[in-house]
Design an enzyme around this catalytic site. Structure first.
Site, PDB file in Angstrom:
ATOM      1  N   SER A 120       0.841  -1.193   0.000  1.00  0.00           N
ATOM      2  CA  SER A 120       0.000   0.000   0.000  1.00  0.00           C
ATOM      3  C   SER A 120       0.880   1.248   0.000  1.00  0.00           C
ATOM      4  CB  SER A 120      -0.966  -0.032   1.195  1.00  0.00           C
ATOM      5  OG  SER A 120      -1.960   0.965   1.088  1.00  0.00           O
ATOM      6  N   GLU A 167      -2.091  -2.838  -7.765  1.00  0.00           N
ATOM      7  CA  GLU A 167      -3.289  -3.114  -6.959  1.00  0.00           C
ATOM      8  C   GLU A 167      -3.817  -1.795  -6.433  1.00  0.00           C
ATOM      9  OE1 GLU A 167      -3.690  -2.856  -3.408  1.00  0.00           O
ATOM     10  OE2 GLU A 167      -1.735  -1.909  -3.168  1.00  0.00           O
ATOM     11  N   HIS A 210      -5.172  -5.485  -1.259  1.00  0.00           N
ATOM     12  CA  HIS A 210      -5.861  -5.153  -0.010  1.00  0.00           C
ATOM     13  C   HIS A 210      -6.950  -6.161   0.363  1.00  0.00           C
ATOM     14  CE1 HIS A 210      -3.887  -1.256  -0.564  1.00  0.00           C
ATOM     15  NE2 HIS A 210      -4.227  -0.959   0.685  1.00  0.00           N
TER      16      HIS A 210
END
Length: 302
Positions: free
Chosen positions: A113, A206, A276
């Site tokens: 992330s 992502e 995630h």
């Protein structure tokens, strides 16, 4: 001559690891399961001095978060650094890090992330790091396989990511360096000292909690910046909790991505378990991996 990528030493029982929070604030109760897991792995854990500080949204001030991360990166006794969680904050301190000692004594850096920004900085230095589950997630219900994949990569240096067939997959086989991470952070790197280099590489992406039109904007920016021009492969991980606007965007995430990859002649795989979700398998950023896509699905081997 291409510079060889440095690989930190594999972990062993008795090794010392550090935990830092360079981004969003965390609570100690969120970390309980992680401490138990690290104990089971036989690791000695050292918390950053400011790990549980709070400064609004952030886990301490910029100066405090920078200090913790810098100390861990420079500590020659440390064998790995786990970033406690993502959120936002890494790019506020990334340019102030001094990585000169780290280059002499590299260690594993683990996270994803917002931690993508650090992975990209280390990729510039040709040092491997790990895109994988973070400590605040260790207590989630369905993370067993994700934790196992992380341990296998850190202690044995190997692993495999398998995904099922998808109608938009493009078949092929390639062996190349793996680079990427969170789409927003990859795009944010453009025009900075840690801008992503995708030439001759396998790019993985992502994302979470974004509007479809913003995803389209970011893919278009990567295209305009030439980041798709010389790819060897593309891995699309989880795009979780996508949102639409009051005036519908007109397609879903697959239709959106499909327009960008239409006509490509390199291997592409969608719905790969990276991102995630609790099923978030660990992968080595900056390592040369084998990526294969056929009618049954896709595999990344390392």
């Amino acid at each position: 001559m291409v510079k060889e990528v440095m690989k930190p030493d594999l972990l062993q029982r008795g090794d010392k690891i550090g935990i830092v929070a360079p981004s969003r604030v965390i609570d100690k109760t969120q970390m309980e399961r992680a401490y138990k897991v690290f104990s089971e792995w036989g690791l000695e854990v050292q918390d950053g001095n400011n790990l549980y500080n709070k400064s609004g949204y952030f886990a301490g001030t910029d100066e405090q978060r920078l200090s913790d991360l810098q100390d861990m990166l420079s500590d020659t006794s440390m064998k790995a650094i786990f970033c406690a969680r993502g959120g936002f904050g890494m790019t506020k301190i990334i340019d102030d890090l001094d990585l000169s000692d780290f280059k002499k004594n590299p260690k594993w850096v683990i996270g994803f992330s917002d931690i993508t920004a650090l992975h990209l900085a280390l990729n510039r230095l040709k040092i491997e790091s790990v895109h994988g589950l973070m400590p605040v997630q260790f207590g989630n219900k369905e993370v067993g396989q994700s934790i196992d994949s992380l341990k296998k990569l850190l202690f044995e240096g190997k692993g495999e990511v398998i995904s099922q067939e998808h109608k938009l997959n493009i078949e092929g086989n390639v062996q190349a360096e793996l680079v990427g991470g969170n789409l927003s952070l990859v795009v944010e790197s453009l025009g900075t000292p840690t801008e992503i280099d995708t030439k001759g590489k396998i790019l993985f992406l992502e994302e979470i909690d974004e509007y479809l039109y913003k995803i389209d904007r970011m893919f278009n920016q990567l295209k305009r910046a030439g980041k798709f021009d010389h790819l060897k492969g593309l891995v699309i991980g989880d795009f979780s909790s996508m949102k639409d606007t009051a005036i519908p965007f007109g397609t879903n995430i697959y239709g959106l991505i499909g327009k960008y990859i239409n006509g490509w002649d390199i291997p592409v795989a969608l719905n790969v378990p990276i991102g995630h979700e609790d099923y978030n398998l660990a992968v080595p950023v900056s390592r040369v991996v084998k990526f294969s896509v056929d009618k049954d699905g896709a595999r990344i081997n390392f």
